[in-house]
Design an enzyme around this catalytic site. Structure first.
Site, PDB file in Angstrom:
ATOM      1  N   LYS A 194       1.071  -5.423  -7.717  1.00  0.00           N
ATOM      2  CA  LYS A 194       1.801  -4.389  -8.376  1.00  0.00           C
ATOM      3  C   LYS A 194       1.532  -2.958  -7.513  1.00  0.00           C
ATOM      4  O   LYS A 194       0.563  -2.502  -7.246  1.00  0.00           O
ATOM      5  CB  LYS A 194       1.188  -4.068  -9.594  1.00  0.00           C
ATOM      6  CG  LYS A 194       1.699  -2.938 -10.441  1.00  0.00           C
ATOM      7  CD  LYS A 194       0.880  -2.678 -11.765  1.00  0.00           C
ATOM      8  CE  LYS A 194       1.688  -1.534 -12.770  1.00  0.00           C
ATOM      9  NZ  LYS A 194       0.985  -1.407 -13.868  1.00  0.00           N
ATOM     10  N   ARG A 216      -1.966   6.760  -9.456  1.00  0.00           N
ATOM     11  CA  ARG A 216      -2.609   5.524  -9.520  1.00  0.00           C
ATOM     12  C   ARG A 216      -2.719   4.605  -8.183  1.00  0.00           C
ATOM     13  O   ARG A 216      -3.020   3.624  -8.128  1.00  0.00           O
ATOM     14  CB  ARG A 216      -1.978   4.551 -10.343  1.00  0.00           C
ATOM     15  CG  ARG A 216      -1.794   5.293 -11.892  1.00  0.00           C
ATOM     16  CD  ARG A 216      -1.169   4.319 -12.832  1.00  0.00           C
ATOM     17  NE  ARG A 216      -1.164   4.701 -14.178  1.00  0.00           N
ATOM     18  CZ  ARG A 216      -0.103   4.966 -14.957  1.00  0.00           C
ATOM     19  NH1 ARG A 216       0.951   4.836 -14.650  1.00  0.00           N
ATOM     20  NH2 ARG A 216      -0.467   5.649 -16.287  1.00  0.00           N
ATOM     21  N   GLU A 232      -4.468  -9.981  -2.397  1.00  0.00           N
ATOM     22  CA  GLU A 232      -4.450  -9.382  -3.832  1.00  0.00           C
ATOM     23  C   GLU A 232      -4.021 -11.058  -4.729  1.00  0.00           C
ATOM     24  O   GLU A 232      -4.825 -11.268  -5.759  1.00  0.00           O
ATOM     25  CB  GLU A 232      -3.472  -8.572  -4.404  1.00  0.00           C
ATOM     26  CG  GLU A 232      -3.679  -7.143  -3.836  1.00  0.00           C
ATOM     27  CD  GLU A 232      -4.970  -6.488  -5.048  1.00  0.00           C
ATOM     28  OE1 GLU A 232      -5.298  -7.492  -5.718  1.00  0.00           O
ATOM     29  OE2 GLU A 232      -5.333  -5.344  -4.730  1.00  0.00           O
ATOM     30  N   LYS A 247       5.751  -6.614  -8.814  1.00  0.00           N
ATOM     31  CA  LYS A 247       6.344  -5.595  -9.403  1.00  0.00           C
ATOM     32  C   LYS A 247       6.238  -4.391  -8.424  1.00  0.00           C
ATOM     33  O   LYS A 247       4.936  -4.075  -7.871  1.00  0.00           O
ATOM     34  CB  LYS A 247       5.683  -5.270 -10.758  1.00  0.00           C
ATOM     35  CG  LYS A 247       6.043  -4.158 -11.548  1.00  0.00           C
ATOM     36  CD  LYS A 247       5.043  -4.045 -13.141  1.00  0.00           C
ATOM     37  CE  LYS A 247       5.501  -2.567 -13.706  1.00  0.00           C
ATOM     38  NZ  LYS A 247       4.914  -2.356 -14.743  1.00  0.00           N
TER      39      LYS A 247
END
Length: 324
Positions: A194, A216, A232, A247
């Site tokens: 993400k 973020r 990840e 995403k």
């Protein structure tokens, strides 16, 4: 011997083009995101997302009936609570907005496959995806809150948990929490890759989740990195993820391809709000043919390696597929 290849032989008409088509889009490939809110008789269009609505629970039935009629059977539920606090207490509350929505969907339409988004950003007063202390998003305390949220969603009847917070170890913590609570059968769709993307703007309008301070980027991925995405995803596979998500989708098809090639799990892409709204805006201005552009976009996701697509276009796509 001919001096060149006659590739056009297999493009001569619609029948032969259909016969040799390499990728196809089916309604079963689609997951529809929906936003439930507190209150009564609410069906308000999200200003930056034409055709997407905030729905109160008493207006949920009409949406479910429409989806059922279109053959869409998979939903992702996001909640917008009336009250927020520093630790996102409503996220794992037995009577939280998502928990109530899940129960209602499963009671009235048990055939729907309900995926619960598991994050804290919609529930925290500061808008971050975890516990904040002295301006820092804390990783490990956030894991405990996320695991509790996942368990409460499973108790409400969610068929799948989809954690989107990007804390280190979030799949491990949620898998452990679900297993210990007796929900070993509930799969995890990990938001494995993400990115800290600028394509999320309209979603924050829909989920009321804009951070109160900062951004973020300390937990979501740098858009410049692709090899990091493999690390990840590998972590989430090792921790027990059942499916992997990339995403956003449109600007990250190279990453979708890499994930698909490396990992033997279903790959899901999230065709995010900004991607949706750009196409909608261009279509409303008459600049593009919406149906053709959307369908081409969906096929490009499939070609890149997506097995499933989360998209706000799902209802329109279902109609177009029936027409075709």
């Amino acid at each position: 011997m001919q001096p060149f290849m006659r590739h056009r032989r297999l493009r001569a008409n619609e029948v032969i083009r259909n016969l040799v088509r390499e990728h196809h889009l089916h309604v079963e490939d689609l997951i529809y995101p929906m936003f439930v809110v507190e209150g009564e008789n609410i069906k308000n269009e999200v200003p930056s997302m034409p055709g997407v609505f905030h729905l109160s629970l008493d207006r949920l039935e009409e949406e479910l009936e429409e989806l059922k009629a279109l053959g869409i059977s998979s939903l992702m539920v996001f909640g917008v609570p009336a009250e927020k606090d520093e630790v996102g207490s409503q996220a794992d509350h037995d009577h939280g907005i998502v928990q109530r929505a899940i129960r209602q969907i499963k009671e009235t339409h048990p055939s729907f496959y309900v995926i619960a988004d598991t994050c804290l950003c919609q529930y925290t007063s500061h808008g971050h995806c975890g516990i904040v202390e002295n301006g820092e998003v804390l990783n490990d305390p956030s894991l405990r809150r996320l695991a509790a949220t996942a368990v409460s969603q499973a108790e409400a009847g969610a068929d799948m948990i989809a954690p989107s917070n990007m804390m280190d170890g979030f799949v491990y913590a949620i898998r452990k929490g679900l297993d210990e609570a007796g929900y070993a059968h509930i799969p995890i769709l990990s938001y494995a890759v993400k990115y800290a993307s600028n394509f999320y703007g309209p979603f924050r309008d829909a989920a009321h989740s804009t951070p109160e301070f900062g951004d973020r980027r300390s937990y979501q991925m740098d858009p410049a990195n692709a090899r990091e995405a493999m690390r990840e995803a590998a972590s989430d596979v090792a921790e027990g993820a059942d499916m992997l998500m990339v995403k956003p989708a449109m600007s990250y098809m190279d990453v979708i391809y890499r994930v698909k090639e490396r990992f033997d799990l279903p790959v899901v892409v999230y065709n995010v709000s900004g991607e949706y709204s750009m196409i909608k805006a261009a279509a409303l201005n008459g600049w593009i043919d919406e149906e053709k552009v959307v369908m081409e976009t969906m096929l490009s996701f499939k070609r890149a390696g997506a097995d499933l697509i989360i998209t706000y276009h799902a209802k329109d796509i279902a109609r177009w597929l029936r027409k075709g």
